[in-house]
Design an enzyme around this catalytic site. Structure first.
Site, PDB file in Angstrom:
ATOM      1  CB  SER A  40      -8.199   3.888   2.436  1.00 36.08           C
ATOM      2  OG  SER A  40      -7.421   3.248   3.424  1.00 36.08           O
ATOM      3  CE  LYS A  54      -3.959   2.017   2.500  1.00 40.57           C
ATOM      4  NZ  LYS A  54      -4.898   1.889   3.629  1.00 40.57           N
ATOM      5  CB  SER A  87      -8.747   1.128   5.351  1.00 43.68           C
ATOM      6  OG  SER A  87      -9.380   2.335   5.074  1.00 43.68           O
TER       7      SER A  87
END
Ligand code: GLN
Length: 491
Positions: A158, A78, A182
């Site tokens: 997210s 990420k 997320s």
């Protein structure tokens, strides 16, 4: 055998027996990224050359007999984890030129274990969002579609780039972070598994901060076992993070075969929210039946302060974010827009560098922390947060784990739920309480909606008892036998 269909555990075995090489596996993923990333936008920055160099080193380690279970495993990182020498944007314009001079602890641990990084995965800007549409680098497309429809769907957020990459076979696994859902919500939207560990289990050092009392890193992968293998490496005490927990890290894979016989599973009655898609409630009932059949003792519990979870979260998280994001001032990090004096430079830099959702959060955060409103909002929210934690502590006197849905709906369309930020915030209704309490929680794919979209169930455990979370998740995974895949490639 197609290299892309292996799970992490299978790939690890095949690498160790020499049946496949890290270079071949990595090359297959790089090709998949070249083919599908232009459409899905799961990666902001693919790093194929770096990946191939790491794969070569992994092959040497495998030959030399010094490999770990993750050596040669290609993953997506990420783009919130600082990676030394590799651009780290947090999906924000303000960090577009930022190349960190250091490595986050979690990514360093994965690197040291020999995992191969395919690139930096897309996300909502500063991890603020539930659909990946707030990224300054464009939205991520969910590899899944509704049956008979070509409408583009969101992958959740997210960690939407991480989730889409794993679901679309552009990475074998990924790292995520979870502040209010997320990891879990995008995992549910894309038909993969992901765990938010106990707060403090994984170091926050080197992860771009959103809300520091909630942020927690965790793995996202195709199976519960793959997640356990990753968490084994990602977890552990780190003196560079003041809230890192000095707690021993067990071998999480050993929990997978524990089973659920005799375990007590709580079903919180407050999670039967009006307006939740009936299919999701039916899946929840199915999950309860599966656990009963596997020998668990299922009991109704009460988490009475659940209804305040979202309100508390959307005070605490923006408050911390407004303070954390003060550092992006055009002086120390990333992009700068010059002005006629210092204040003007700050204003221009921040006006140009942050997107609308980030600005909204900064404004909410500074408001609830401001003199005159601090007691009414921030202090009150902290008190209710303590009550939410107490709800869980009391529930865990009676039960070993809690089962709930992960999200109130399946993946929605790109462009839907955009008119009103509050509608978007409602996505987090089932995930936020565990974040506020700091307890571990995992999402496991458990079925398909009538439209053919994946749906997830959430398993919540006691502080530092990820083992029970893995055991219950593994039982759900086995019973569900979820094997559907998005149709992306020509048959
Ligand atoms: N969707 C939530 C938010 O927008 C949670 C995000 C997260 O966990 N990083 O804040």
């Amino acid at each position: 055998m197609s290299l892309l269909t292996l799970t992490l555990a299978q790939a690890s075995k095949a690498l160790h027996t020499g049946e496949i090489s890290a270079t071949a596996l990595t090359t297959a993923y790089i090709k998949a990224i070249e083919e599908l990333n232009p459409r899905l936008n799961a990666f902001i920055t693919p790093t194929p050359e770096l990946a191939l160099a790491q794969a070569k080193a992994a092959d040497a380690r495998l030959q030399a007999g010094t490999a770990t279970a993750l050596t040669g495993i290609p993953i997506a990182m990420k783009d919130l984890f600082c990676t030394e020498g590799v651009r780290t944007t947090a999906a924000s314009k303000i960090l577009s030129p930022f190349v960190p001079p250091y490595e986050s602890t979690v990514s360093a641990k994965l690197k040291a274990a020999g995992a191969v990084t395919l690139g930096k995965a897309n996300l909502d800007e500063f991890a603020m969002g539930s659909s990946n549409i707030t990224s300054a680098y464009g939205p991520v497309e969910n590899p899944w579609k509704r049956a008979g429809s070509d409408a583009k769907l969101v992958p959740g957020g997210s960690s939407g780039g991480s989730a889409a990459a794993v679901a679309a076979r552009l990475a074998l696994a990924a790292t995520g972070t979870d502040t209010g859902g997320s990891i879990r919500q995008p995992a549910a939207f894309t038909g993969i598994s992901g765990i938010k560990p106990t707060y403090g289990r994984c170091s926050r050092y080197g992860i771009v901060a959103f809300a520091s009392s909630l942020d927690q890193a965790g793995p996202m992968a195709r199976t519960v076992e793959d997640n356990a293998m990753l968490l084994n490496v990602m977890a552990g005490f780190d003196e560079k993070d003041s809230t890192s927990a000095n707690v021993a890290v067990p071998d999480f894979t050993r929990a997978l075969t524990q089973g659920v016989a005799g375990k007590r599973i709580g079903i919180p009655k407050e999670y039967r929210l009006e307006g939740t898609n009936p299919e999701i409630l039916a899946l929840w009932d199915q999950g309860i039946a599966w656990l009963r059949e596997a020998g668990a003792d299922v009991v109704e519990i009460s988490l009475p302060h659940t209804k305040y979870g979202l309100a508390v979260y959307y005070i605490v998280a923006p408050a911390e974010a407004s303070s954390n994001l003060a550092r992006y001032d055009g002086v120390r990090f990333g992009a700068r827009v010059d002005g006629h004096d210092l204040i003007d430079m700050y204003e221009r830099t921040r006006a140009a560098g942050f997107g609308p959702e980030v600005k909204r959060r900064i404004m909410i955060g500074t408001y609830v922390l401001s003199h005159g409103y601090y007691d009414a909002y921030y202090l009150k929210a902290q008190k209710v947060r303590a009550l939410i934690l107490r709800d869980f502590q009391q529930a865990f006197e009676q039960v070993d784990a809690i089962l709930t849905p992960t999200a109130p709906s399946a993946a929605f369309g790109l462009g839907e739920k955009m008119d009103d930020p509050v509608t978007m915030y409602l996505n987090d209704v089932f995930t936020v309480p565990a974040s506020l309490a700091g307890v571990p929680a995992m999402s496991v794919p458990a079925g398909l909606s009538s439209e053919g979209l994946p749906l997830g169930l959430q398993i919540i455990g006691k502080h530092f008892d990820e083992e029970t979370v893995f055991a219950v998740s593994a039982a759900i995974e086995t019973a569900a036998g979820f094997s559907a895949l998005p149709e992306l490639r020509a048959k």
